[in-house]
Enzyme design. Structure first.
Site, PDB file in Angstrom:
ATOM      1  N   ASP A   1     -13.893   4.175   2.742  1.00 55.44           N
ATOM      2  CA  ASP A   1     -12.702   3.334   2.565  1.00 55.44           C
ATOM      3  C   ASP A   1     -12.127   3.062   3.950  1.00 55.44           C
ATOM      4  O   ASP A   1     -11.605   3.954   4.612  1.00 55.44           O
ATOM      5  CB  ASP A   1     -11.684   4.054   1.662  1.00 55.44           C
ATOM      6  CG  ASP A   1     -10.472   3.180   1.343  1.00 55.44           C
ATOM      7  OD1 ASP A   1     -10.089   2.357   2.202  1.00 55.44           O
ATOM      8  OD2 ASP A   1      -9.897   3.338   0.246  1.00 55.44           O
TER       9      ASP A   1
ATOM     10  N   LYS B   1      -3.820  -4.918   2.186  1.00 52.55           N
ATOM     11  CA  LYS B   1      -3.072  -4.254   3.241  1.00 52.55           C
ATOM     12  C   LYS B   1      -3.098  -5.084   4.530  1.00 52.55           C
ATOM     13  O   LYS B   1      -2.469  -6.112   4.586  1.00 52.55           O
ATOM     14  CB  LYS B   1      -3.616  -2.835   3.442  1.00 52.55           C
ATOM     15  CG  LYS B   1      -3.743  -2.044   2.127  1.00 52.55           C
ATOM     16  CD  LYS B   1      -2.403  -1.658   1.525  1.00 52.55           C
ATOM     17  CE  LYS B   1      -2.484  -1.191   0.076  1.00 52.55           C
ATOM     18  NZ  LYS B   1      -3.398  -0.101  -0.191  1.00 52.55           N
TER      19      LYS B   1
ATOM     20  N   TYR C   1      -7.722   7.997  -1.460  1.00 50.34           N
ATOM     21  CA  TYR C   1      -6.640   7.223  -2.082  1.00 50.34           C
ATOM     22  C   TYR C   1      -6.467   7.700  -3.537  1.00 50.34           C
ATOM     23  O   TYR C   1      -7.448   7.707  -4.299  1.00 50.34           O
ATOM     24  CB  TYR C   1      -7.047   5.750  -2.016  1.00 50.34           C
ATOM     25  CG  TYR C   1      -6.126   4.779  -2.690  1.00 50.34           C
ATOM     26  CD1 TYR C   1      -4.810   4.630  -2.272  1.00 50.34           C
ATOM     27  CD2 TYR C   1      -6.580   3.970  -3.738  1.00 50.34           C
ATOM     28  CE1 TYR C   1      -3.974   3.710  -2.883  1.00 50.34           C
ATOM     29  CE2 TYR C   1      -5.751   3.048  -4.350  1.00 50.34           C
ATOM     30  CZ  TYR C   1      -4.445   2.929  -3.925  1.00 50.34           C
ATOM     31  OH  TYR C   1      -3.620   2.022  -4.532  1.00 50.34           O
TER      32      TYR C   1
END
Ligand SMILES: *Cc1c(COP(=O)(O)O)cnc(C)c1O
Length: 395
Positions: free
Chosen positions: A185, A210, A113
């Site tokens: 992650d 999310k 990310y």
């Protein structure tokens, strides 16, 4: 909240999603834990302060909402316990800072990310930590990159933007041989369709913003530790950094958790339809979506994941900027937005040339990430089809 009560039987993951972190008996039978907004916890006497008869001391350190959500996520991920943070990124940076020190060498997935990458490049390097990025498809080849001072292997699977599925068991095996901590992650899976701790990963981090949140209205992160030993270090890191989360966000996250499985299934079903349609479009050079049979990551995804979600990317064939703008700007159902995992479709242009170093990004076409929401997929496809007409007119 009793961990024992939740763990009486070895329930399936859908059952766990419904019951995890709930304890109606503790709150007058209320099905859902009420939001407890708290900083201060008070005591009637010096003796009570010294020997409290309840377990919470101060809101930031722990409270009924954080405990409920942390236990729920630990149960879902198959971990020991968790910490929560005000964002996914805060959970990630807290977890990394809890374990690494000056002089360490850390191996970070190249498709990480992007804000995690910026943290590594700026904050970790400033602290004197050596940061090295590795090809997400490296698998057991990671062994060759391990040094004497390697203290952390950080994975993200599938990777951001391009969704490479990492060979987590192979990487974990290499790490375990050398006593190196592993972190992953797990935002893409929501903790539901991939369980890294079962594969030996020590810490599973996640942006709860999310899929767990699921409604584009909260900012929250979680880091789940595999064992008590890992948890103690993680929790100390959170205490030192003041990492904590707001009760309202935690409450919304617990609510989101209850329906995550059905939402995600629908997101994935819609996304597969859209992806299969996109694959056949002459304007599209590549569709990045591991659930597609033709995706190079399909085999590993099938081996390790029990489902997919609504997130995919497309690489458009090279075209003038105007064609891409006309495609994007005229879309009715894909507003540009930086998040994903919510109920609605979104589009985000990717700048992969800025965030790949182990595998530099050389594609010339525009790469666009699409979050496929809960709309009728036929409407999404028709919207994209009109977009391609505009794209072609301006090429
Ligand atoms: C969004 C995201 C994060 C960060 O989460 P925030 O809650 O926005 O801080 C971390 N990892 C991945 C893969 C993400 O997509």
């Amino acid at each position: 909240m009793s961990r024992k009560k939740n763990a009486k039987h070895n329930h399936g993951k859908n059952t766990r999603l419904v019951h995890a972190g709930r304890d109606p008996d503790a709150f007058f039978g209320l099905a859902n834990l009420p939001v407890g907004r708290v900083s201060t916890i008070i005591y009637p006497s010096l003796e009570a302060y010294e020997n409290p008869n309840h377990k919470f001391r101060y809101g930031r350190v722990g409270n009924p909402m954080s405990e409920a959500f942390e236990l729920a996520m630990s149960e879902l991920e198959g971990g020991y316990n968790a910490i929560t943070a005000s964002s996914g990124l805060a959970a990630i940076t807290t977890a990394i800072l809890a374990f690494v020190k000056t002089g360490d060498h850390v191996l970070i997935c190249d498709a990480v990310y992007p804000p995690t990458r910026i943290f590594c490049d700026e904050t970790l390097k400033r602290m004197g930590v050596e940061v090295e990025y590795y090809d997400p498809l490296i698998g057991k080849g990671i062994e060759k990159l391990i040094r004497k001072n390697t203290s952390l292997i950080y994975m993200e699977s599938p990777g951001s933007g391009t969704f490479e599925v990492q060979d987590v068991p192979a990487i974990v095996a290499a790490a375990k041989k050398r006593g190196i901590l592993t972190m992953l992650d797990n935002s893409w899976s929501g903790g539901l369709i991939f369980r890294p701790i079962e594969h030996g990963v020590n810490v599973a981090v996640q942006s709860v913003t999310k899929y767990v949140g699921g409604h584009s209205d909260i900012s929250l992160g979680v880091a789940v530790a595999d064992t008590e030993k890992t948890y103690k270090i993680l929790k100390r890191g959170a205490l030192h950094l003041g990492t904590c989360a707001a009760p309202d966000e935690l409450w919304l996250a617990l609510r989101g958790l209850r329906t995550m499985a059905v939402r995600m299934k629908q997101n994935a079903q819609n996304a597969l339809k859209v992806a299969q349609w996109l694959e056949k479009r002459p304007e599209v050079a590549h569709v990045y979506y591991p659930a597609l049979k033709g995706d190079p990551n399909h085999k590993l995804w099938k081996r390790d994941f029990s489902g997919a979600n609504g997130l995919l990317s497309i690489l458009l064939k090279e075209a003038p900027k105007k064609a891409v703008s006309q495609f994007v700007n005229g879309l009715e159902l894909f507003p540009i937005g930086s998040s994903w995992g919510g109920y609605e479709s979104l589009l985000q242009p990717q700048s992969l040339e800025k965030c790949r170093s182990a595998n530099p990004w050389t594609e010339k076409g525009a790469c666009l990430r699409l979050q496929i929401g809960l709309e009728d997929p036929e409407d999404l496809i028709a919207d994209l089809e009109r977009g391609f007409e505009r794209f072609n007119k301006n090429r």
